[in-house]
Design a protein around this motif. Structure first.
Motif, PDB file in Angstrom:
ATOM      1  N   MET A  65      16.118 -17.766  26.184  1.00 13.64           N
ATOM      2  CA  MET A  65      15.525 -16.666  25.427  1.00 13.64           C
ATOM      3  C   MET A  65      15.650 -15.352  26.193  1.00 13.64           C
ATOM      4  O   MET A  65      15.843 -14.283  25.608  1.00 13.64           O
ATOM      5  CB  MET A  65      14.057 -16.976  25.119  1.00 13.64           C
ATOM      6  N   THR A  66      15.545 -15.440  27.521  1.00 15.35           N
ATOM      7  CA  THR A  66      15.706 -14.247  28.348  1.00 15.35           C
ATOM      8  C   THR A  66      17.115 -13.690  28.230  1.00 15.35           C
ATOM      9  O   THR A  66      17.318 -12.471  28.137  1.00 15.35           O
ATOM     10  CB  THR A  66      15.393 -14.563  29.824  1.00 15.35           C
ATOM     11  N   PHE A  67      18.091 -14.572  28.234  1.00 11.38           N
ATOM     12  CA  PHE A  67      19.477 -14.138  28.077  1.00 11.38           C
ATOM     13  C   PHE A  67      19.703 -13.483  26.708  1.00 11.38           C
ATOM     14  O   PHE A  67      20.546 -12.603  26.566  1.00 11.38           O
ATOM     15  CB  PHE A  67      20.433 -15.327  28.242  1.00 11.38           C
ATOM     16  N   LEU A  68      18.934 -13.941  25.711  1.00 13.21           N
ATOM     17  CA  LEU A  68      19.092 -13.389  24.359  1.00 13.21           C
ATOM     18  C   LEU A  68      18.250 -12.128  24.132  1.00 13.21           C
ATOM     19  O   LEU A  68      18.421 -11.451  23.111  1.00 13.21           O
ATOM     20  CB  LEU A  68      18.689 -14.440  23.314  1.00 13.21           C
ATOM     21  N   ALA A  69      17.360 -11.805  25.066  1.00 15.56           N
ATOM     22  CA  ALA A  69      16.468 -10.655  24.898  1.00 15.56           C
ATOM     23  C   ALA A  69      17.203  -9.336  24.659  1.00 15.56           C
ATOM     24  O   ALA A  69      16.719  -8.498  23.889  1.00 15.56           O
ATOM     25  CB  ALA A  69      15.545 -10.530  26.116  1.00 15.56           C
ATOM     26  N   PRO A  70      18.358  -9.094  25.292  1.00 13.82           N
ATOM     27  CA  PRO A  70      19.048  -7.808  25.061  1.00 13.82           C
ATOM     28  C   PRO A  70      19.766  -7.707  23.715  1.00 13.82           C
ATOM     29  O   PRO A  70      20.440  -6.702  23.467  1.00 13.82           O
ATOM     30  CB  PRO A  70      20.072  -7.744  26.217  1.00 13.82           C
ATOM     31  N   ILE A  71      19.661  -8.718  22.847  1.00 12.30           N
ATOM     32  CA  ILE A  71      20.362  -8.654  21.559  1.00 12.30           C
ATOM     33  C   ILE A  71      20.010  -7.397  20.766  1.00 12.30           C
ATOM     34  O   ILE A  71      20.906  -6.739  20.218  1.00 12.30           O
ATOM     35  CB  ILE A  71      20.083  -9.936  20.734  1.00 12.30           C
ATOM     36  N   PRO A  72      18.714  -7.001  20.657  1.00 12.88           N
ATOM     37  CA  PRO A  72      18.412  -5.752  19.943  1.00 12.88           C
ATOM     38  C   PRO A  72      19.119  -4.538  20.547  1.00 12.88           C
ATOM     39  O   PRO A  72      19.554  -3.633  19.826  1.00 12.88           O
ATOM     40  CB  PRO A  72      16.888  -5.630  20.080  1.00 12.88           C
ATOM     41  N   THR A  73      19.236  -4.548  21.870  1.00 13.39           N
ATOM     42  CA  THR A  73      19.934  -3.449  22.545  1.00 13.39           C
ATOM     43  C   THR A  73      21.391  -3.380  22.109  1.00 13.39           C
ATOM     44  O   THR A  73      21.906  -2.312  21.760  1.00 13.39           O
ATOM     45  CB  THR A  73      19.860  -3.626  24.071  1.00 13.39           C
ATOM     46  N   PHE A  74      22.054  -4.526  22.108  1.00 15.58           N
ATOM     47  CA  PHE A  74      23.475  -4.529  21.772  1.00 15.58           C
ATOM     48  C   PHE A  74      23.701  -4.415  20.265  1.00 15.58           C
ATOM     49  O   PHE A  74      24.765  -3.960  19.843  1.00 15.58           O
ATOM     50  CB  PHE A  74      24.146  -5.778  22.352  1.00 15.58           C
ATOM     51  N   TYR A  75      22.709  -4.772  19.477  1.00 19.27           N
ATOM     52  CA  TYR A  75      22.812  -4.510  18.043  1.00 19.27           C
ATOM     53  C   TYR A  75      22.753  -3.008  17.799  1.00 19.27           C
ATOM     54  O   TYR A  75      23.497  -2.474  16.967  1.00 19.27           O
ATOM     55  CB  TYR A  75      21.673  -5.215  17.291  1.00 19.27           C
ATOM     56  N   ARG A  76      21.901  -2.348  18.539  1.00 20.42           N
ATOM     57  CA  ARG A  76      21.827  -0.883  18.441  1.00 20.42           C
ATOM     58  C   ARG A  76      23.143  -0.242  18.900  1.00 20.42           C
ATOM     59  O   ARG A  76      23.623   0.704  18.284  1.00 20.42           O
ATOM     60  CB  ARG A  76      20.672  -0.375  19.292  1.00 20.42           C
ATOM     61  N   ILE A  77      23.708  -0.764  19.987  1.00 21.46           N
ATOM     62  CA  ILE A  77      24.992  -0.250  20.465  1.00 21.46           C
ATOM     63  C   ILE A  77      26.068  -0.445  19.407  1.00 21.46           C
ATOM     64  O   ILE A  77      26.898   0.438  19.158  1.00 21.46           O
ATOM     65  CB  ILE A  77      25.391  -0.962  21.782  1.00 21.46           C
ATOM     66  N   TYR A  78      26.046  -1.606  18.755  1.00 19.50           N
ATOM     67  CA  TYR A  78      27.025  -1.893  17.697  1.00 19.50           C
ATOM     68  C   TYR A  78      26.857  -0.939  16.514  1.00 19.50           C
ATOM     69  O   TYR A  78      27.845  -0.456  15.955  1.00 19.50           O
ATOM     70  CB  TYR A  78      26.862  -3.348  17.243  1.00 19.50           C
ATOM     71  N   LYS A  79      25.606  -0.663  16.132  1.00 19.81           N
ATOM     72  CA  LYS A  79      25.346   0.205  14.986  1.00 19.81           C
ATOM     73  C   LYS A  79      25.730   1.657  15.272  1.00 19.81           C
ATOM     74  O   LYS A  79      26.290   2.346  14.421  1.00 19.81           O
ATOM     75  CB  LYS A  79      23.872   0.123  14.583  1.00 19.81           C
ATOM     76  N   THR A  80      25.406   2.122  16.477  1.00 19.94           N
ATOM     77  CA  THR A  80      25.679   3.517  16.828  1.00 19.94           C
ATOM     78  C   THR A  80      27.080   3.729  17.390  1.00 19.94           C
ATOM     79  O   THR A  80      27.516   4.864  17.554  1.00 19.94           O
ATOM     80  CB  THR A  80      24.656   4.014  17.861  1.00 19.94           C
ATOM     81  N   LYS A  81      27.762   2.601  17.687  1.00 20.31           N
ATOM     82  CA  LYS A  81      29.100   2.683  18.289  1.00 20.31           C
ATOM     83  C   LYS A  81      29.082   3.443  19.606  1.00 20.31           C
ATOM     84  O   LYS A  81      30.061   4.104  19.984  1.00 20.31           O
ATOM     85  CB  LYS A  81      30.098   3.354  17.324  1.00 20.31           C
ATOM     86  N   SER A  82      27.966   3.340  20.321  1.00 19.35           N
ATOM     87  CA  SER A  82      27.838   4.036  21.598  1.00 19.35           C
ATOM     88  C   SER A  82      26.844   3.291  22.481  1.00 19.35           C
ATOM     89  O   SER A  82      25.860   2.734  21.986  1.00 19.35           O
ATOM     90  CB  SER A  82      27.350   5.466  21.376  1.00 19.35           C
ATOM     91  N   THR A  83      27.109   3.280  23.792  1.00 18.69           N
ATOM     92  CA  THR A  83      26.188   2.629  24.726  1.00 18.69           C
ATOM     93  C   THR A  83      25.031   3.538  25.094  1.00 18.69           C
ATOM     94  O   THR A  83      24.102   3.117  25.784  1.00 18.69           O
ATOM     95  CB  THR A  83      26.928   2.227  26.011  1.00 18.69           C
ATOM     96  N   GLU A  84      25.079   4.802  24.653  1.00 18.54           N
ATOM     97  CA  GLU A  84      24.020   5.781  24.881  1.00 18.54           C
ATOM     98  C   GLU A  84      23.619   5.794  26.357  1.00 18.54           C
ATOM     99  O   GLU A  84      24.443   5.980  27.218  1.00 18.54           O
ATOM    100  CB  GLU A  84      22.835   5.482  23.969  1.00 18.54           C
ATOM    101  N   GLY A  85      22.312   5.559  26.632  1.00 21.31           N
ATOM    102  CA  GLY A  85      21.863   5.602  28.026  1.00 21.31           C
ATOM    103  C   GLY A  85      21.744   4.239  28.669  1.00 21.31           C
ATOM    104  O   GLY A  85      21.207   4.118  29.772  1.00 21.31           O
ATOM    105  N   PHE A  86      22.211   3.200  28.007  1.00 24.34           N
ATOM    106  CA  PHE A  86      22.099   1.845  28.552  1.00 24.34           C
ATOM    107  C   PHE A  86      23.097   1.632  29.687  1.00 24.34           C
ATOM    108  O   PHE A  86      24.206   2.171  29.670  1.00 24.34           O
ATOM    109  CB  PHE A  86      22.323   0.807  27.451  1.00 24.34           C
ATOM    110  N   GLN A  87      22.677   0.824  30.663  1.00 24.26           N
ATOM    111  CA  GLN A  87      23.486   0.558  31.841  1.00 24.26           C
ATOM    112  C   GLN A  87      24.100  -0.839  31.767  1.00 24.26           C
ATOM    113  O   GLN A  87      23.519  -1.763  31.212  1.00 24.26           O
ATOM    114  CB  GLN A  87      22.619   0.673  33.104  1.00 24.26           C
ATOM    115  N   SER A  88      25.275  -0.988  32.380  1.00 23.12           N
ATOM    116  CA  SER A  88      25.945  -2.291  32.410  1.00 23.12           C
ATOM    117  C   SER A  88      25.574  -3.096  33.652  1.00 23.12           C
ATOM    118  O   SER A  88      25.818  -4.305  33.710  1.00 23.12           O
ATOM    119  CB  SER A  88      27.460  -2.095  32.380  1.00 23.12           C
ATOM    120  N   VAL A  89      24.974  -2.443  34.634  1.00 21.95           N
ATOM    121  CA  VAL A  89      24.689  -3.091  35.918  1.00 21.95           C
ATOM    122  C   VAL A  89      23.857  -4.368  35.769  1.00 21.95           C
ATOM    123  O   VAL A  89      24.198  -5.399  36.363  1.00 21.95           O
ATOM    124  CB  VAL A  89      23.992  -2.105  36.883  1.00 21.95           C
TER     125      VAL A  89
END
Length: 294
Positions: free
Chosen positions: A24-48
């Motif tokens: 579940m922890t590994f799946l927690a960032p799904i909303p983040t990446f859904y937002r990235i997919y919708k906006t077509k931008s990583t905005e201020g999110f980090q890959s680190v």
């Protein structure tokens, strides 16, 4: 081996629960990446955090294979490798050129260079229990970095007074996962599994505390700063203009006087010339030439 053995039911229960919560922890960032997919931008999110999480999962799989009998560690970290790889691929798709280059560099350095070096050193220089001990301490060190990695956004949170880029669900999942794996490590008597989760729980609490502190704060962005400066700038211009108007009055009056004097001088001169011409005309009429009739 104790983890998978039904002769240790508590260890088995916590190992299974740890797999579920960590998944579940590994799946927690799904909303983040859904937002990235919708906006077509990583905005201020980090890959680190995702690159570090992938590296840590790779290390724990290697550790579990060397130690043998750690099936729970292999299953959850194998799933973690797959999920984190998907996140990183999505980040590569939508990140800016600078973000892609930075992510590629840290992946090459960490997941390629450092992991390859660890493989060579542990396999060539250590044997038996010493290899397990050496690899165990390495895993402890990098597991701590997994919990610290999400804190890389802390500067942005403080500066913007916004928790938009620090999901609470991820912090909560990390804290719960740390508790379960700490108990699992105690039950199977594996300090390398238990130790990093003490710090993991601590960092999770710090993140949630930061979230609670800033969740109701008014965000301060670049536009907000500019908007806040506008009234001050307007007042400043008004003050400056008012200050410039007051000394301008004497300057105008001082500039008017010479013009008036010149006008009066010109008028006097013209009047004198007219008077002189009139006198000459009168003299010509009075003393004009005598006309004789023959």
């Amino acid at each position: 081996m104790a983890g998978l053995s039904m002769h240790h039911p508590w260890a088995f229960a916590f190992g299974l629960l740890g797999n579920i919560i960590s998944f579940m922890t590994f799946l927690a960032p799904i909303p983040t990446f859904y937002r990235i997919y919708k906006t077509k931008s990583t905005e201020g999110f980090q890959s680190v955090p995702y690159v570090v999480a992938l590296f840590s999962a790779m290390l724990w799989i290697f550790y579990a294979l060397i130690k043998t009998g750690e099936g729970f560690l292999i299953t959850i970290n194998a799933a973690g490798c797959v999920i984190e790889s998907i996140y990183i691929i999505m980040y590569f798709i939508y990140a800016s050129k600078k973000g892609k280059l930075f992510t590629a560099k840290i992946m090459a350095a960490l997941n390629g260079g450092v992991f390859g070096l660890i493989l060579l050193v542990t396999l060539l220089l250590f044997k038996g229990d010493k290899r397990v001990v050496m690899l165990g301490w390495i895993c402890v060190g990098f597991s701590v970095s997994v919990f610290v990695a999400p804190l890389s956004i802390i500067k942005r949170v403080i500066q913007t007074r916004s928790v938009e880029y620090m999901p609470f669900s991820l912090s909560l999942s990390l804290s719960l996962s740390a508790i379960i794996w700490f108990l699992y490590g105690l039950l199977i008597k594996d300090k390398y599994v238990a130790l990093p989760n003490i710090l993991g729980f601590t960092f999770g609490i710090v993140q949630m505390g930061l979230y609670m502190f800033y969740m109701n704060k008014t965000p301060v962005g670049a536009e907000g700063k500019e908007a806040g400066k506008l009234p001050a700038a307007t007042d400043e211009h008004i003050i400056v203009n008012m200050a410039k108007l007051s000394p301008a009055l004497p300057e105008k009056s001082s500039e008017v006087h010479p013009v008036a004097e010149m006008a009066r001088t010109n008028c006097a001169t013209q009047a004198a010339v007219v008077a002189e011409n009139r006198n000459m005309a009168n003299a010509f009429v009075t003393h004009g030439p005598t006309i004789r009739v023959t």
